[in-house]
Scaffold this motif. Structure first.
Motif, short mmCIF file in Angstrom:
data_model
loop_
_atom_site.label_atom_id
_atom_site.label_comp_id
_atom_site.label_asym_id
_atom_site.label_seq_id
_atom_site.Cartn_x
_atom_site.Cartn_y
_atom_site.Cartn_z
N VAL A 245 0.87 -1.17 0.00
CA VAL A 245 0.00 0.00 0.00
C VAL A 245 0.91 1.23 0.00
N MET A 246 0.79 2.07 -1.04
CA MET A 246 1.67 3.22 -1.18
C MET A 246 0.94 4.56 -1.12
N SER A 247 -0.37 4.54 -1.38
CA SER A 247 -1.12 5.80 -1.40
C SER A 247 -2.61 5.50 -1.24
N ASN A 248 -3.42 6.57 -1.29
CA ASN A 248 -4.87 6.38 -1.17
C ASN A 248 -5.47 5.72 -2.41
N ARG A 249 -4.68 5.54 -3.45
CA ARG A 249 -5.16 4.83 -4.64
C ARG A 249 -5.57 3.39 -4.32
N VAL A 250 -5.03 2.87 -3.22
CA VAL A 250 -5.39 1.51 -2.82
C VAL A 250 -6.89 1.39 -2.56
N LEU A 251 -7.52 2.46 -2.13
CA LEU A 251 -8.95 2.43 -1.84
C LEU A 251 -9.77 2.18 -3.10
N HIS A 252 -9.25 2.62 -4.25
CA HIS A 252 -9.93 2.37 -5.53
C HIS A 252 -9.56 1.00 -6.09
N PHE A 253 -8.36 0.53 -5.75
CA PHE A 253 -7.87 -0.76 -6.24
C PHE A 253 -8.44 -1.94 -5.44
N LEU A 254 -8.77 -1.73 -4.19
CA LEU A 254 -9.20 -2.82 -3.31
C LEU A 254 -10.36 -3.65 -3.88
N PRO A 255 -11.43 -3.07 -4.41
CA PRO A 255 -12.51 -3.91 -4.95
C PRO A 255 -12.04 -4.85 -6.07
N TYR B 59 -8.79 1.06 11.08
CA TYR B 59 -7.83 1.58 10.13
C TYR B 59 -8.12 3.02 9.71
N ASP B 60 -9.05 3.69 10.38
CA ASP B 60 -9.37 5.07 10.02
C ASP B 60 -8.14 5.98 10.05
N ASP B 61 -7.34 5.88 11.11
CA ASP B 61 -6.13 6.72 11.21
C ASP B 61 -5.16 6.42 10.08
N LEU B 62 -4.96 5.15 9.77
CA LEU B 62 -4.05 4.77 8.69
C LEU B 62 -4.55 5.32 7.35
N VAL B 63 -5.84 5.20 7.08
CA VAL B 63 -6.40 5.70 5.83
C VAL B 63 -6.20 7.20 5.72
N ARG B 64 -6.36 7.93 6.82
CA ARG B 64 -6.15 9.39 6.80
C ARG B 64 -4.71 9.75 6.51
N ARG B 65 -3.76 8.88 6.91
CA ARG B 65 -2.34 9.16 6.70
C ARG B 65 -1.85 8.80 5.31
#
Length: 95
Positions: free
Chosen positions: A24-34, A85-91
């Protein structure tokens, strides 16, 4: 987890003979996860040595299950990031 993965990694074991690790390198993982979850389920469902259809996020020395709502005729696959994981996602770096 190596220091080069400060935000952890997605982890799955769809077959007994296969371990998938995606840093996991960036918030792009949130779009890739599904998509990642769909691939894991497909690999699990077609495996002769099926192990698990679940997707996990390893970070901060914890392995958390990422709940997945599978795609249906009327919707896309949805993921639910555990509140732990809310804190991790914010970071996560934004990209």
């Amino acid at each position: 987890m190596p220091k080069s993965c400060p935000y952890g990694a997605l982890v799955a074991v769809p077959r007994a003979s296969m371990l998938i690790v995606h840093p996991v390198m960036s918030n792009r993982v949130l779009h890739f996860l599904p998509e990642f979850a769909d691939i894991v389920v497909e690999m699990h469902d077609t495996a002769t040595d099926a192990c698990s259809h679940r997707t996990y996020w390893w970070a901060d020395d914890q392995l958390l299950d990422v709940p997945v709502c599978p795609a249906s005729e009327h919707s896309h696959t949805r993921i639910e990031i555990p509140p732990e994981y809310d804190d991790l996602v914010r970071r996560l770096p934004r990209k």
